[in-house]
Scaffold this active site. Sequence first.
Site, mmCIF file in Angstrom:
data_model
loop_
_atom_site.group_PDB
_atom_site.id
_atom_site.type_symbol
_atom_site.label_atom_id
_atom_site.label_comp_id
_atom_site.label_asym_id
_atom_site.label_seq_id
_atom_site.Cartn_x
_atom_site.Cartn_y
_atom_site.Cartn_z
ATOM 1 N NE ARG A 167 -2.675 1.192 3.628
ATOM 2 C CZ ARG A 167 -3.600 1.284 4.595
ATOM 3 N NH1 ARG A 167 -4.892 1.313 4.262
ATOM 4 N NH2 ARG A 167 -3.259 1.320 5.861
ATOM 5 C CG ASP A 447 -4.186 3.188 11.526
ATOM 6 O OD1 ASP A 447 -5.175 3.902 11.774
ATOM 7 O OD2 ASP A 447 -4.195 2.293 10.668
HETATM 8 C C1 LIG Z 1 -6.949 1.626 9.663
HETATM 9 C C2 LIG Z 1 -5.893 0.878 8.973
HETATM 10 O O1 LIG Z 1 -5.284 1.344 8.069
HETATM 11 S S1 LIG Z 1 -5.493 -0.695 9.530
HETATM 12 C C3 LIG Z 1 -3.919 -1.029 8.756
HETATM 13 C C4 LIG Z 1 -2.809 -0.304 9.365
HETATM 14 N N1 LIG Z 1 -2.558 -0.752 10.724
HETATM 15 C C5 LIG Z 1 -1.836 -1.862 10.938
HETATM 16 O O2 LIG Z 1 -1.360 -2.462 10.008
HETATM 17 C C6 LIG Z 1 -1.661 -2.346 12.348
HETATM 18 C C7 LIG Z 1 -0.457 -3.236 12.466
HETATM 19 N N2 LIG Z 1 -0.256 -3.673 13.831
HETATM 20 C C8 LIG Z 1 0.729 -3.170 14.602
HETATM 21 O O3 LIG Z 1 1.464 -2.289 14.191
HETATM 22 C C9 LIG Z 1 0.924 -3.761 15.965
HETATM 23 O O4 LIG Z 1 0.207 -4.965 16.078
HETATM 24 C C10 LIG Z 1 0.477 -2.845 17.115
HETATM 25 C C11 LIG Z 1 1.283 -1.564 17.108
HETATM 26 C C12 LIG Z 1 -0.998 -2.526 17.028
HETATM 27 C C13 LIG Z 1 0.736 -3.585 18.435
HETATM 28 O O5 LIG Z 1 2.102 -3.868 18.449
HETATM 29 P P1 LIG Z 1 2.822 -4.520 19.714
HETATM 30 O O6 LIG Z 1 2.302 -3.919 20.967
HETATM 31 O O7 LIG Z 1 4.289 -4.487 19.462
HETATM 32 O O8 LIG Z 1 2.346 -6.006 19.650
HETATM 33 P P2 LIG Z 1 2.898 -7.229 20.459
HETATM 34 O O9 LIG Z 1 3.890 -6.814 21.503
HETATM 35 O O10 LIG Z 1 1.738 -8.011 20.948
HETATM 36 O O11 LIG Z 1 3.644 -8.072 19.329
HETATM 37 C C14 LIG Z 1 3.972 -9.426 19.499
HETATM 38 C C15 LIG Z 1 4.737 -9.893 18.297
HETATM 39 O O12 LIG Z 1 3.909 -9.786 17.144
HETATM 40 C C16 LIG Z 1 4.535 -8.975 16.163
HETATM 41 N N3 LIG Z 1 3.498 -8.200 15.484
HETATM 42 C C17 LIG Z 1 2.532 -7.441 16.031
HETATM 43 N N4 LIG Z 1 1.748 -6.921 15.070
HETATM 44 C C18 LIG Z 1 2.247 -7.368 13.891
HETATM 45 C C19 LIG Z 1 1.857 -7.182 12.546
HETATM 46 N N5 LIG Z 1 0.797 -6.445 12.229
HETATM 47 N N6 LIG Z 1 2.588 -7.766 11.589
HETATM 48 C C20 LIG Z 1 3.667 -8.533 11.920
HETATM 49 N N7 LIG Z 1 4.071 -8.759 13.179
HETATM 50 C C21 LIG Z 1 3.360 -8.178 14.154
HETATM 51 C C22 LIG Z 1 5.492 -8.092 16.916
HETATM 52 O O13 LIG Z 1 6.509 -7.630 16.077
HETATM 53 C C23 LIG Z 1 5.985 -9.058 17.997
HETATM 54 O O14 LIG Z 1 6.939 -9.922 17.397
HETATM 55 P P3 LIG Z 1 8.047 -10.729 18.279
HETATM 56 O O15 LIG Z 1 7.294 -11.566 19.276
HETATM 57 O O16 LIG Z 1 8.767 -11.538 17.273
HETATM 58 O O17 LIG Z 1 8.895 -9.693 18.959
HETATM 59 O O1 LIG Z 2 -7.131 1.671 5.846
HETATM 60 C C1 LIG Z 2 -8.045 1.234 6.480
HETATM 61 C C2 LIG Z 2 -8.947 2.027 7.236
HETATM 62 O O2 LIG Z 2 -9.826 1.472 7.907
HETATM 63 O O3 LIG Z 2 -8.772 3.260 7.180
HETATM 64 MG MG LIG Z 3 -7.188 3.886 5.791
#
Ligand SMILES: CC(=O)SCCNC(=O)CCNC(=O)[C@H](O)C(C)(C)COP(=O)(O)OP(=O)(O)OC[C@H]1O[C@@H](n2cnc3c(N)ncnc32)[C@H](O)[C@@H]1OP(=O)(O)O
Ligand SMILES: O=CC(=O)O
Ligand SMILES: [Mg+2]
Length: 538
Positions: A167, A447
């Site tokens: 994206r 986010d």
């Molecule tokens: C509205 C929108 O646009 S939605 C799309 C955009 N938003 C996203 O993509 C959200 C992605 N998610 C994240 O960034 C994270 O999950 C957060 C920030 C919400 C939480 O992160 P944290 O508090 O670090 O999560 P947590 O401590 O439980 O992580 C545990 C493990 O999972 C991994 N992890 C957590 N989320 C993700 C993810 N989305 N992708 C890959 N790995 C992940 C962490 O890196 C960690 O790895 P490790 O055990 O090897 O060290």
């Molecule tokens: O990108 C996703 C959203 O819900 O915004």
């Molecule tokens: Mg969006």
Amino acid sequence: MAVPQERFDIGAVEIHAGHTGYESILSPAALGFLAQLHRRFDATRRLLLRARRERQAGYDAGGLPDFRADTLAIRESDWTVAPIPAALQDRRVEITGPVERKMIINALNSGAKVFMADFEDSSAPTFANQLDGQVNLRDAVNGTIEYRSPEGKSYRLNDKPAVLVVRPRGWHLHDKHFSVDGEPMAGALVDFGLFVLHNARALHSRQRGPYFYLPKLEAMEEAALWDQVMAAAEDELQLPVGTMKATVLIETLPAAFQMHEILHALRCRAVGLNCGRWDYIFSYLKTLRGHRDRLLPERGQVQMTAPFLKAYSELLIQTCHRRGAFAMGGMAAQIPIKGDDAANDAALAKVRADKLREVQAGHDGTWVAHPALVPVAQEIFDQYMPAPNQLSVLRKDVEVTRDLLLAAPSGTISRAGFDNNVEVCLRYTAAWLDGLGCVPIHHLMEDAATAEIARAQLWQWLHHADAAADGAPLEFSDHAPIDFALFDHAVATHTHRLRDSQHPGAARADAAAALLTAMTHADRLGDFLTLPAYDQLA
Ligand SMILES: CC(=O)SCCNC(=O)CCNC(=O)[C@H](O)C(C)(C)COP(=O)(O)OP(=O)(O)OC[C@H]1O[C@@H](n2cnc3c(N)ncnc32)[C@H](O)[C@@H]1OP(=O)(O)O
Ligand SMILES: O=CC(=O)O
Ligand SMILES: [Mg+2]
């Protein structure tokens, strides 16, 4: 990649950042390619942004979005999108996440069918974040990506990684680090251009792409611009027309009225639409910022079961399936909660309920924010969607009108809801200014899209507080008045707390407070938090 360099105007891009370490990404061929993209397409992008402002002026003057009269034939005639590649036939669970090295490996290994690598809502676009992201994705595509954590844990790809979908940033964001002919480049063209230049051929040779998610479009002309950009890139890279595939986020209110048109504009490469619910709610607030009769209740009460959101998602499913495209669901904001089993069970139950609603409505797949949620969503989709997708579910029963899409749900605004919006917006902005685009706050994923809802609601409630539609002052559920003094006090309290905390962005608390205060007091709701914040991003 053997791209013939003489085809590019080498050296035409000026880079306004120290770029040692990124020489292979910012190769002469890559810079020449970026310059070409800018010169061919940026003027159109600017015109389309101007068209957005003109439409918004109409909404501010009392107008409302509607289905277009000039595109009736597109909506009424029969056509379908081009065949969908095998790699994208089953998208039941897609994990999303920033383009950070460890997270990319974890996401690709998560068991999800697709990984959406995000340069947008979950990225704070520092030069290093964007360029490291390109390095990481190139290594992921090559299969060589590895990571060793400070604790000594090693990460590498397993033998069944998810399909990669990228994206790029939305059309509205420029990138101050790249300019051509003295003009800043579009962030979207930087992200797209660097990614395809380095990865398109490798992905194509494995029949795995390149595939994209396109964010924040507001009109079919903006989709058409993406189609032209991709067609030009295919031409330059000598790939067959239609190799690059796109799934479009329907996450703005104006775009909900042009779903057929957006698919049509991209019909040789569209594979689906996605309900980007968080930006959609933000866009509802922003588009209707001048309409006192369409105020939203507090964030926690605006659920996908609200009639206007239910209508939007069902219209998306009906539209996609009529056109042979996938109707992707969206993101539940809950994430796993460590160390509190009851709270964790409650969070997962909310995710399950959301996924159940989606699969039963006819969605072909969904998004999760965290690897631990992949099996949760997959279990529901496996149970209710035995086939790879639900294209045969046509939802002819759905009848969505303009009024339904625009109807504000009823609800309340509590002091706690108001205060939570201030806290979330402040802490998110501070983290973003510190280079983190996605953070957990009170066990929810926050986010740029979710934080924008908080910001826009504060503005809306405060600026329409003197009189809502019925002429009565807007007040909290306990009848206390909503006013700027309360807002200023909440900002001061949360800034103080953040400054003294270990939370991400603590060091940027004051800068975030100044930004939130200025944007909330301003007479007009600003288009995007990330635009003024970008001026302050290192
Ligand atoms: C509205 C929108 O646009 S939605 C799309 C955009 N938003 C996203 O993509 C959200 C992605 N998610 C994240 O960034 C994270 O999950 C957060 C920030 C919400 C939480 O992160 P944290 O508090 O670090 O999560 P947590 O401590 O439980 O992580 C545990 C493990 O999972 C991994 N992890 C957590 N989320 C993700 C993810 N989305 N992708 C890959 N790995 C992940 C962490 O890196 C960690 O790895 P490790 O055990 O090897 O060290
Ligand atoms: O990108 C996703 C959203 O819900 O915004
Ligand atoms: Mg969006």
